[in-house]
Motif scaffolding. Sequence first.
Motif: not given
Length: 109
Positions: A34-39, A61-76
């Motif tokens: 996500n850092t690379v995509i955002t940059t 720009t922030l959509a990937t952080w949000l969508v993938w962040g939801i998946a990461l939160a579910i994993h957590a």
Amino acid sequence: METQNSNLKYLKAKNKVEKLKRFYTHAVVYLVINTVITTVKVMNNMNNGESFDQAFYDFSTLATWLVWGIALAIHAFSVFGLPLIVGDDWEERKIEKLMNDELRKDKYN
């Protein structure tokens, strides 16, 4: 019996460590990618005439952080939260129940 019990505890601990390892790997990949995509997106948007703030706070720009962040939160939640709700020995109880069901089924067939 004691050896079998210690082997079971070892396998259970190993399983937990593997789940933690997969989650931490997921979190690191999330941050790096996500850092690379955002940059790249911010630099591209700035080359198209936007200011840094406009480029950075763009929804795409922030959509990937949000969508993938939801998946990461579910994993957590599956690694940390679910055991708190159903108990650490849930898997063991479920395996035992399924084995007993199979034994009963075999007994009646």
